[in-house]
Scaffold this active site. Sequence first.
Site: not given
Ligand code: ACO
Length: 343
Positions: A118, A260, A290
Site C-alpha cells: 500500500c 492512502h 482500498n
Molecule cells: N462483517 C461483520 N462483522 C465482521 C466483519 C464483517 N465484514 N469483519 C469482522 N467482523 C467481526 C469480527 O468477527 C469481530 O467479531 P467478534 O467480536 O465476534 O469476534 C468483530 O467484527 C470485530 O472485529 P475486528 O477485526 O476487531 O473489527 P475492526 O473494528 O478492527 O475492523 C477492519 C476490522 C475493518 C479490518 C479494521 O481492523 C481495519 O481496517 N484494519 C486496518 C486495515 C489496514 O489499514 N490495512 C492497511 C494496509 S492493507 C495492505 O497493505 C494490503
Amino acid sequence: MIPLRPIRSLILGVGACAPDTVVTNDNLAEKVETSDLWIRERTGIRERRMASPGESTADLALKSARFALQDANIEPSGLDGIIVATATPDMTFPSTACLVQAGLGIPGTFAFDVNAVCSGFMYALKVADSMVRSGQCETLLVIGAEVMSRFIDWTDRSTCILFGDGAGAVVLGRSDHEGEAGVGTIKLHADGRFWDLIHVPGGGSRQPVIAGKPAGNECTIRMKGAETFKMAVRTLEESVREVLKEEGIGVSEVDWVVPHQANIRILEALSDRLEIPLERFVVNIDRYGNTSAASIPMALDEAVRDKRIRPGHRLLLTAFGSGVTWGSGIVTWKGHPGGSVGR
Ligand code: ACO
C-alpha cells in the site's frame, strides 16, 4: 552571478482508471455474513471496483498511463523510464512495468516494478524523484496499479470487504520553470519484523504454487486487522510530522492531504491527531475501497479533475502498508496560484 537552483521533479500530468464492474456491500453480504451498515461504519466503504475476467494489473496500469500522458501532453516516446508500484503483478516475472512498456510501444525505455504494497506509490515516486533530481532522467512514468480481487479469500469477511481494483499514474518531469512547484521531501520507512501483519503466504519461493494445481487459499490476503489499524494510525502521524518538520512547515500550510485509502476511521484518527480537518483530506474510499498502491494517484487524479487541487496548492501524500512500510511526502502542485492547470 545567479545561483543555480537545485533540480526538482514536477508532476506534469495525472491519470487514473477503475474497472467498470461495481461490487456493492450488499453484493458481498450475499457471499459472507456481513452487512452494508457494518462495512460502512467500520471502514467507510460503500462499493469497490472489480476487474473483469482477463483484465490484469498491466491493463489497468496502461490505461491510467495513457490518461496521464495525455494530461501532460507528452508522447510515450518522450519517456525515459517506467516504474510500476504493485503488489499484484500480472506474473511473478517479468515485471508489470515491462508489459506497460510493450503496450506503450517504446522498446528500450527502462521499466521495473516496486513492491511496497500500500506504500508502493510513495516508494516509486521517491525513486523516480531521485532519478530526476540526480540528472539521470528527465521524464518518467510512475504508476500505482493493483488487481487486489485476485488475491482475496471471498469467504473471509474481515478482508474481502476492504479491497478494490484500480490504477493511477503520474508523469514526472524536471521542474525547470515552475518556481517552487514540484516534489519536495519524501521520507520512506519499513519494519520487516511485522511482515506477518498483512501478507499473502503463497505464490512465492517459500510456498510456491505447484504446477498443475490450482492456487488455493495460500495465495490470498491474511491480515491482523486491529493490530494493523493501531500501527497505521501511530505510524502515519509520526511520518507526517517528520516530513512537515523537514520542510519547515506547519499543518496549516498543507492545502490537501492525499492519503492512502485504507479505512475512513484511520483517516479520521489521523485528522484528529494532526488537527487537520477531514474536509482537507481527499477521500474516495467510499467508492473504491482500498486499492493499495493505486489509491494515492487515483485520489490525486480525482481531486485535480474536480479542481479541488489548484495550481500552487501544497499536498501531503501519506501511506502505510504491508511490510510493514510507510512514507509521506510533500508535493506543490504545478502552475502558479490563480493560474490554470489546463483541464
Ligand atoms: N462483517 C461483520 N462483522 C465482521 C466483519 C464483517 N465484514 N469483519 C469482522 N467482523 C467481526 C469480527 O468477527 C469481530 O467479531 P467478534 O467480536 O465476534 O469476534 C468483530 O467484527 C470485530 O472485529 P475486528 O477485526 O476487531 O473489527 P475492526 O473494528 O478492527 O475492523 C477492519 C476490522 C475493518 C479490518 C479494521 O481492523 C481495519 O481496517 N484494519 C486496518 C486495515 C489496514 O489499514 N490495512 C492497511 C494496509 S492493507 C495492505 O497493505 C494490503
